[in-house]
Design an enzyme around this catalytic site. Structure first.
Site, short mmCIF file in Angstrom:
data_model
loop_
_atom_site.label_atom_id
_atom_site.label_comp_id
_atom_site.label_asym_id
_atom_site.label_seq_id
_atom_site.Cartn_x
_atom_site.Cartn_y
_atom_site.Cartn_z
N CYS A 1 -5.32 9.36 -3.38
CA CYS A 1 -4.58 8.48 -2.46
C CYS A 1 -3.13 8.32 -2.90
O CYS A 1 -2.25 8.13 -2.06
CB CYS A 1 -5.20 7.09 -2.42
SG CYS A 1 -6.90 7.04 -1.93
N ASP B 1 0.82 -1.22 0.00
CA ASP B 1 0.00 0.00 0.00
C ASP B 1 0.85 1.27 0.00
O ASP B 1 0.31 2.38 0.11
CB ASP B 1 -0.92 0.02 1.22
CG ASP B 1 -2.23 -0.75 0.98
OD1 ASP B 1 -2.62 -0.93 -0.19
OD2 ASP B 1 -2.86 -1.15 1.98
N ARG C 1 0.67 -1.62 7.59
CA ARG C 1 1.15 -0.41 6.91
C ARG C 1 2.12 0.40 7.76
O ARG C 1 2.68 1.40 7.28
CB ARG C 1 -0.04 0.49 6.51
CG ARG C 1 -0.97 -0.15 5.47
CD ARG C 1 -1.85 0.89 4.79
NE ARG C 1 -1.07 1.84 4.01
CZ ARG C 1 -1.56 2.91 3.40
NH1 ARG C 1 -2.87 3.17 3.49
NH2 ARG C 1 -0.79 3.73 2.71
N ARG D 1 -10.04 5.69 10.73
CA ARG D 1 -8.58 5.60 10.75
C ARG D 1 -7.98 6.62 11.72
O ARG D 1 -7.56 6.25 12.81
CB ARG D 1 -8.01 5.80 9.34
CG ARG D 1 -8.47 4.73 8.33
CD ARG D 1 -7.86 3.38 8.61
NE ARG D 1 -8.25 2.37 7.64
CZ ARG D 1 -7.60 2.12 6.51
NH1 ARG D 1 -6.53 2.82 6.20
NH2 ARG D 1 -8.02 1.18 5.69
N HIS E 1 -11.66 7.03 4.66
CA HIS E 1 -10.77 8.19 4.77
C HIS E 1 -11.54 9.42 4.28
O HIS E 1 -12.33 9.31 3.35
CB HIS E 1 -9.56 8.04 3.83
CG HIS E 1 -8.38 7.29 4.39
ND1 HIS E 1 -7.55 6.53 3.59
CD2 HIS E 1 -7.86 7.23 5.65
CE1 HIS E 1 -6.58 6.01 4.34
NE2 HIS E 1 -6.75 6.42 5.58
N1 ARG Z 1 -5.45 -0.04 1.08
C1 ARG Z 1 -5.18 1.25 1.61
C2 ARG Z 1 -5.71 1.36 3.02
O1 ARG Z 1 -6.71 0.82 3.33
C3 ARG Z 1 -5.78 2.30 0.75
C4 ARG Z 1 -5.46 3.69 1.17
C5 ARG Z 1 -6.00 4.71 0.24
N2 ARG Z 1 -5.54 5.99 0.56
C6 ARG Z 1 -6.28 7.06 0.76
N3 ARG Z 1 -5.71 8.21 0.89
N4 ARG Z 1 -7.58 6.98 0.88
O2 ARG Z 1 -5.18 1.96 3.88
#
Ligand code: ARG
Length: 272
Positions: free
Chosen positions: A265, A65, A90, A136, A165
């Site tokens: 993203c 990612d 991550r 998040r 997000h």
């Molecule tokens: N797979 C990543 C996650 O879930 C995707 C992140 C996408 N980034 C964003 N800025 N929305 O964290």
């Protein structure tokens, strides 16, 4: 009017979907890394064709990612607030980006103590930092961002797990400046009722996206004040934007969407 931008991007050389931390990610669905790389390259080329500068960071094996550069830093006035990821898968990305900033000579680099997924959940309007929470980024990270970056922060609550997000539900079209307010596009249903009221109050003239626009991650757009890069499928949004005098530029990000990502993203803005 468009303004020149500086972006940081990370080529998706090790991109895959091998874990699931949002509803878009299904490790059972095959991912074409070459295609992801081609789509990412088209996005980078589009920025450069518009006259923007794109910096890149080396991707790292085992961090699929890491292509989502927006999640690893919030840069305002040359000050950098790094990231602290919620998902352990991550976590290591944050330090690679921190080192990139230090290698580039950024002096003011602060790593957060609260969970903070950076521009995934922070959007700069030119005078305010809109800040998402709910899935998040922790609310304490909003206060931390205000303290570190020295800008007023407005907290917004996200309520739909597909829009985990802030940058999947809202983006800034034009920053405020010269007495004119900022303009944004967003999908109201992604926000709590109270946050919807805040958004209506702050941005009475906002572009309101439809459920279909949101469902292709159409709100994951990137605007330079005139040119707006957004996923190809966001047709109604593109029409609305064209109607308002913007120039929509559709980009195919189908492979990256398998991880829940889109143009924004993949793009961290470096604001000097
Ligand atoms: N797979 C990543 C996650 O879930 C995707 C992140 C996408 N980034 C964003 N800025 N929305 O964290």
């Amino acid at each position: 009017m468009p303004t020149r931008r500086r972006y940081l991007m990370c080529p998706p050389r090790y991109f895959t979907v091998e874990y699931s931390i949002n509803p878009w990610m299904d490790p059972g669905v095959p991912v074409d890394t070459e295609l992801a790389l081609a789509q990412w390259t088209a996005l980078k080329d589009a920025y450069q064709d518009l006259g923007h500068t794109v910096e890149t960071i080396e991707p790292q094996p085992g961090l699929p990612d890491m292509v989502f550069a927006a999640n690893s830093g919030t840069v305002v006035d040359g000050r950098v607030l790094g990231a602290r990821f919620r998902a352990p898968q991550r976590a290591a990305e944050a330090d690679h980006y921190r080192r990139w900033f230090l290698d580039q000579g950024y002096r003011d680099v602060v790593m957060p103590t609260a969970i903070n997924e950076a521009e995934g959940d922070f959007a700069w309007t030119g005078e305010l930092l809109l800040a998402g929470t709910g899935f998040r980024t922790d609310p304490e990270a909003h206060a931390e961002a205000q303290e570190v970056l020295g800008v007023p922060v407005v907290s917004l609550r996200l309520v739909d797990p597909r829009y985990y997000h802030l940058d999947t539900a809202l983006f800034v079209l034009t920053e405020s400046g010269g007495g004119a307010p900022a303009s944004v596009a967003y999908y109201p249903e992604a926000f709590s009722p109270g946050s919807q009221r805040v958004l209506r109050r702050l941005f009475p003239d906002a572009v309101i996206a439809t459920a279909d626009d949101a469902a292709c991650l159409g709100l994951n757009g990137v605007s330079d004040g005139r040119n707006v890069i957004l996923p190809t499928e966001a047709k109604e949004l593109a029409d609305q934007l064209a109607h308002r005098g913007y120039r929509p530029i559709p980009i195919d990000v189908s492979e990256l969407r398998k991880s829940g990502g889109g143009p924004k993203c993949c793009t961290m803005e470096l604001r000097e």
